[in-house]
Enzyme design. Sequence first.
Site, PDB file in Angstrom:
ATOM      1  N   GLU A 168     -16.977  22.908 -41.456  1.00  0.00           N
ATOM      2  CA  GLU A 168     -18.339  23.054 -40.923  1.00  0.00           C
ATOM      3  C   GLU A 168     -18.626  24.511 -40.640  1.00  0.00           C
ATOM      4  OE1 GLU A 168     -21.427  23.374 -37.664  1.00  0.00           O
ATOM      5  OE2 GLU A 168     -19.367  24.102 -37.730  1.00  0.00           O
ATOM      6  N   HIS A 283     -16.916  30.247 -30.057  1.00  0.00           N
ATOM      7  CA  HIS A 283     -16.262  30.940 -31.185  1.00  0.00           C
ATOM      8  C   HIS A 283     -15.282  32.020 -30.732  1.00  0.00           C
ATOM      9  CE1 HIS A 283     -19.098  29.517 -34.639  1.00  0.00           C
ATOM     10  NE2 HIS A 283     -18.545  28.532 -33.953  1.00  0.00           N
TER      11      HIS A 283
HETATM   12  N1  TRP Z   1     -22.615  24.062 -35.251  1.00  0.00           N
HETATM   13  C1  TRP Z   1     -22.427  25.297 -34.538  1.00  0.00           C
HETATM   14  C2  TRP Z   1     -20.967  25.634 -34.619  1.00  0.00           C
HETATM   15  O1  TRP Z   1     -20.164  24.807 -34.892  1.00  0.00           O
HETATM   16  C3  TRP Z   1     -22.844  25.204 -33.095  1.00  0.00           C
HETATM   17  C4  TRP Z   1     -24.287  24.981 -32.935  1.00  0.00           C
HETATM   18  C5  TRP Z   1     -25.234  25.906 -32.819  1.00  0.00           C
HETATM   19  C6  TRP Z   1     -24.942  23.742 -32.890  1.00  0.00           C
HETATM   20  N2  TRP Z   1     -26.447  25.337 -32.693  1.00  0.00           N
HETATM   21  C7  TRP Z   1     -26.300  24.015 -32.723  1.00  0.00           C
HETATM   22  C8  TRP Z   1     -24.513  22.454 -32.945  1.00  0.00           C
HETATM   23  C9  TRP Z   1     -27.236  22.984 -32.634  1.00  0.00           C
HETATM   24  C10 TRP Z   1     -25.438  21.428 -32.857  1.00  0.00           C
HETATM   25  C11 TRP Z   1     -26.783  21.699 -32.701  1.00  0.00           C
HETATM   26  O2  TRP Z   1     -20.618  26.756 -34.407  1.00  0.00           O
HETATM   27 ZN    ZN Z   2     -18.651  26.410 -34.314  1.00  0.00          ZN
END
Ligand code: TRP
Ligand code: ZN
Length: 378
Positions: A168, A283
């Site tokens: 992802e 992160h």
């Molecule tokens: N998916 C992103 C990640 O894994 C995190 C993220 C940012 C997110 N904005 C989002 C997840 C909105 C769900 C909805 O780093």
């Molecule tokens: Zn992430």
Amino acid sequence: MNISVSRRFTAAAALAALALGGLTGTSASASPAAAAAAPDIPLANVKQHLTDLQSIANANGGNRAHGRTGYKASIDFVKAKLDAAGYTTTIQQFTSNSAVGYNLIADWPGGDPNQVLMAGAHLDSVSSGAGINDNGSGSAAVLETALAVARAGYQPSKHLRFGWWGAEELGLVGSKYYVAQLPTTERAKLSGYLNFDMIGSPNPGYFVYDDDPTIETTFKNYFAGLGVPTEIETEGDGRSDHASFKNVGIPVGGLFTGASRVKTSAQVAKWGGTATAFDRCYHSSCDTTANINDTALDRNSDAVAHAIWALSGTSTPPPTGTVFENTADVSGGSADNIVQTFTVNASSEVANGAWKLRAQDKASVDTGYISGFKLTFP
Ligand code: TRP
Ligand code: ZN
Ligand code: CA
């Protein structure tokens, strides 16, 4: 209709009943069908999965990133739990950035193969840390919900499928691969995809995706029942795996407690916490088991189960003579003296008129917006 209601519903309950109308997949069924109540998801179990994912990272250079040994170890860990619980599991391989990636798909045997409800979470971390909030939290909640389905022997009318996505963090690679390889006929069978990415942020907000109205309402009502305000998720719409499904027309929804965006003072007033990032370790190497708000993780895990149960229908009719009764002394009207709480809604109105209200035993005492009632299913 033979429902005796021994006391008045509160205004809030009446509103909840109206708001929930039309959510169930069983309303058009020919015979009366009671919605089974979702179980409470034990926070301790979800946290144990996080501890185990942390141990996997510790034993594999500190991360669970795509292309690293900690990722495959994470996949094997989740798969073993599901296999032991009776799931049919499949590991799907793909290549990204010259490294092999893996998705894990788990099917719960039974249900209508033409109506599939799916929930998923990305299991990979970034390479800088263990990724316990991002996204051990969603992975663990989906895993524990799948295990709760098995423990309950739940046999909903829809077929249930759970997914853990790889890569992802490299651009939704695993979920895009899953959707791309699904034949159009199989995509059409997916009645919904629920996504859980970051649901235990240390300074949490309670965000609900606003993509599909039925799924959104299911989550919003759950939190309303807890008395927890929610907001629509806006921190980068399309930044998680639900986008892969939404892009091919599958109804999606999900939950999120916030990443690097800063909580506003209005949000602090609403949810508590501080006017800093929802997840200051987003992160980073500090995204460890210490980077979790237990209350947020617990509420969101319970919400995952609630949505899986509420959106999958049930084929279990209420036994003749079943009585749901609140046994509390409710004269004071305070939430504290309620022994048992039910969500009553009008969504189970059935064609033959055998019964018109449904009581869902929440098996917890954390809501108090309805009290002092008795429903009888003759
Ligand atoms: N998916 C992103 C990640 O894994 C995190 C993220 C940012 C997110 N904005 C989002 C997840 C909105 C769900 C909805 O780093
Ligand atoms: Zn992430
Ligand atoms: Ca719980």
